[in-house]
Motif scaffolding. Structure first.
Motif, PDB file in Angstrom:
ATOM      1  N   MET A 278     -34.147 -16.634 -64.262  1.00  0.00           N
ATOM      2  CA  MET A 278     -35.155 -17.669 -64.190  1.00  0.00           C
ATOM      3  C   MET A 278     -36.025 -17.442 -62.948  1.00  0.00           C
ATOM      4  N   ASP A 279     -37.357 -17.474 -63.141  1.00  0.00           N
ATOM      5  CA  ASP A 279     -38.288 -17.319 -62.025  1.00  0.00           C
ATOM      6  C   ASP A 279     -38.314 -18.590 -61.176  1.00  0.00           C
ATOM      7  N   VAL A 280     -38.269 -18.408 -59.871  1.00  0.00           N
ATOM      8  CA  VAL A 280     -38.303 -19.538 -58.946  1.00  0.00           C
ATOM      9  C   VAL A 280     -39.735 -19.802 -58.482  1.00  0.00           C
ATOM     10  N   TYR A 281     -40.504 -18.744 -58.314  1.00  0.00           N
ATOM     11  CA  TYR A 281     -41.863 -18.880 -57.791  1.00  0.00           C
ATOM     12  C   TYR A 281     -42.874 -18.537 -58.868  1.00  0.00           C
ATOM     13  N   GLU A 282     -44.018 -19.173 -58.772  1.00  0.00           N
ATOM     14  CA  GLU A 282     -45.092 -18.907 -59.711  1.00  0.00           C
ATOM     15  C   GLU A 282     -46.408 -19.034 -58.960  1.00  0.00           C
ATOM     16  N   GLY A 283     -47.361 -18.180 -59.246  1.00  0.00           N
ATOM     17  CA  GLY A 283     -48.679 -18.265 -58.619  1.00  0.00           C
ATOM     18  C   GLY A 283     -49.747 -18.450 -59.676  1.00  0.00           C
ATOM     19  N   PHE A 284     -50.752 -19.240 -59.336  1.00  0.00           N
ATOM     20  CA  PHE A 284     -51.843 -19.494 -60.267  1.00  0.00           C
ATOM     21  C   PHE A 284     -53.118 -19.703 -59.467  1.00  0.00           C
ATOM     22  N   ASN A 285     -54.172 -19.017 -59.840  1.00  0.00           N
ATOM     23  CA  ASN A 285     -55.450 -19.159 -59.156  1.00  0.00           C
ATOM     24  C   ASN A 285     -56.521 -19.599 -60.140  1.00  0.00           C
ATOM     25  N   THR A 286     -57.332 -20.543 -59.712  1.00  0.00           N
ATOM     26  CA  THR A 286     -58.477 -20.947 -60.512  1.00  0.00           C
ATOM     27  C   THR A 286     -59.591 -21.370 -59.573  1.00  0.00           C
ATOM     28  N   ALA A 287     -60.791 -21.002 -59.896  1.00  0.00           N
ATOM     29  CA  ALA A 287     -61.944 -21.391 -59.094  1.00  0.00           C
ATOM     30  C   ALA A 287     -63.136 -21.554 -60.026  1.00  0.00           C
ATOM     31  N   VAL A 288     -63.791 -22.674 -59.923  1.00  0.00           N
ATOM     32  CA  VAL A 288     -64.979 -22.933 -60.723  1.00  0.00           C
ATOM     33  C   VAL A 288     -66.134 -23.160 -59.760  1.00  0.00           C
ATOM     34  N   TYR A 289     -67.159 -22.344 -59.860  1.00  0.00           N
ATOM     35  CA  TYR A 289     -68.350 -22.484 -59.031  1.00  0.00           C
ATOM     36  C   TYR A 289     -69.568 -22.613 -59.931  1.00  0.00           C
ATOM     37  N   ARG A 290     -70.510 -23.399 -59.497  1.00  0.00           N
ATOM     38  CA  ARG A 290     -71.801 -23.487 -60.170  1.00  0.00           C
ATOM     39  C   ARG A 290     -72.833 -22.821 -59.269  1.00  0.00           C
ATOM     40  N   GLU A 291     -73.870 -22.256 -59.893  1.00  0.00           N
ATOM     41  CA  GLU A 291     -74.894 -21.580 -59.105  1.00  0.00           C
ATOM     42  C   GLU A 291     -75.482 -22.503 -58.048  1.00  0.00           C
ATOM     43  N   SER A 292     -75.696 -23.760 -58.391  1.00  0.00           N
ATOM     44  CA  SER A 292     -76.289 -24.698 -57.429  1.00  0.00           C
ATOM     45  C   SER A 292     -75.393 -24.887 -56.209  1.00  0.00           C
ATOM     46  N   GLU A 293     -74.078 -24.889 -56.401  1.00  0.00           N
ATOM     47  CA  GLU A 293     -73.150 -25.017 -55.272  1.00  0.00           C
ATOM     48  C   GLU A 293     -73.209 -23.789 -54.375  1.00  0.00           C
ATOM     49  N   ILE A 294     -73.247 -22.633 -54.999  1.00  0.00           N
ATOM     50  CA  ILE A 294     -73.289 -21.382 -54.246  1.00  0.00           C
ATOM     51  C   ILE A 294     -74.603 -21.284 -53.471  1.00  0.00           C
ATOM     52  N   GLU A 295     -75.719 -21.648 -54.118  1.00  0.00           N
ATOM     53  CA  GLU A 295     -77.011 -21.625 -53.444  1.00  0.00           C
ATOM     54  C   GLU A 295     -77.014 -22.570 -52.245  1.00  0.00           C
ATOM     55  N   ARG A 296     -76.455 -23.754 -52.400  1.00  0.00           N
ATOM     56  CA  ARG A 296     -76.412 -24.734 -51.307  1.00  0.00           C
ATOM     57  C   ARG A 296     -75.658 -24.165 -50.107  1.00  0.00           C
ATOM     58  N   ILE A 297     -74.508 -23.584 -50.356  1.00  0.00           N
ATOM     59  CA  ILE A 297     -73.709 -22.991 -49.286  1.00  0.00           C
ATOM     60  C   ILE A 297     -74.433 -21.779 -48.699  1.00  0.00           C
ATOM     61  N   GLY A 298     -75.047 -20.974 -49.554  1.00  0.00           N
ATOM     62  CA  GLY A 298     -75.803 -19.816 -49.092  1.00  0.00           C
ATOM     63  C   GLY A 298     -76.954 -20.216 -48.183  1.00  0.00           C
ATOM     64  N   HIS A 299     -77.708 -21.244 -48.577  1.00  0.00           N
ATOM     65  CA  HIS A 299     -78.813 -21.717 -47.745  1.00  0.00           C
ATOM     66  C   HIS A 299     -78.314 -22.140 -46.362  1.00  0.00           C
ATOM     67  N   LEU A 300     -77.230 -22.865 -46.325  1.00  0.00           N
ATOM     68  CA  LEU A 300     -76.664 -23.302 -45.045  1.00  0.00           C
ATOM     69  C   LEU A 300     -76.270 -22.090 -44.189  1.00  0.00           C
ATOM     70  N   ALA A 301     -75.580 -21.144 -44.802  1.00  0.00           N
ATOM     71  CA  ALA A 301     -75.139 -19.948 -44.072  1.00  0.00           C
ATOM     72  C   ALA A 301     -76.333 -19.141 -43.569  1.00  0.00           C
ATOM     73  N   PHE A 302     -77.362 -18.976 -44.400  1.00  0.00           N
ATOM     74  CA  PHE A 302     -78.522 -18.188 -43.997  1.00  0.00           C
ATOM     75  C   PHE A 302     -79.314 -18.884 -42.893  1.00  0.00           C
ATOM     76  N   LYS A 303     -79.413 -20.202 -42.953  1.00  0.00           N
ATOM     77  CA  LYS A 303     -80.115 -20.940 -41.898  1.00  0.00           C
ATOM     78  C   LYS A 303     -79.368 -20.814 -40.568  1.00  0.00           C
ATOM     79  N   LEU A 304     -78.049 -20.915 -40.617  1.00  0.00           N
ATOM     80  CA  LEU A 304     -77.263 -20.749 -39.389  1.00  0.00           C
ATOM     81  C   LEU A 304     -77.382 -19.318 -38.852  1.00  0.00           C
ATOM     82  N   ALA A 305     -77.336 -18.345 -39.739  1.00  0.00           N
ATOM     83  CA  ALA A 305     -77.463 -16.947 -39.320  1.00  0.00           C
ATOM     84  C   ALA A 305     -78.828 -16.704 -38.688  1.00  0.00           C
TER      85      ALA A 305
END
Length: 88
Positions: free
Chosen positions: A1-28
């Motif tokens: 019987m397995d004791v450990y299990e790993g699971f990854n999930t990530a959902v991103y929308r383009e608008s979320e990525i753009e928002r974070i990108g704009h912030l990062a680029f402005k700071l840079a």
């Protein structure tokens, strides 16, 4: 019987990525005009989307920034150590 299990999930929308990108680029833009984006595009669809959107946003809206992007295909622990070592 397995004791450990790993699971990854990530959902991103383009608008979320753009928002974070704009912030990062402005700071840079206020600092040294450099930015490091680390992803796992070789194995994660969400990272491929992230890479595409961030690169398009940079190219189209922030051409004055020097594009320094690290694409790491090894274990993420390497990236974390780099960020810790060079964080100023």
């Amino acid at each position: 019987m397995d004791v450990y299990e790993g699971f990854n999930t990530a959902v991103y929308r383009e608008s979320e990525i753009e928002r974070i990108g704009h912030l990062a680029f402005k700071l840079a833009g206020k600092r040294n005009k450099k930015l490091c984006s680390i992803d796992k595009a070789n194995v994660l669809a969400s990272s491929r989307l992230w890479r595409r959107v961030v690169n398009e946003t940079l190219k189209n809206e922030y051409p004055s920034l020097k594009d320094i992007i690290l694409y790491e295909k090894k274990l993420n622990i390497n990236n974390n150590l780099l960020l810790i070592a060079f964080d100023k």
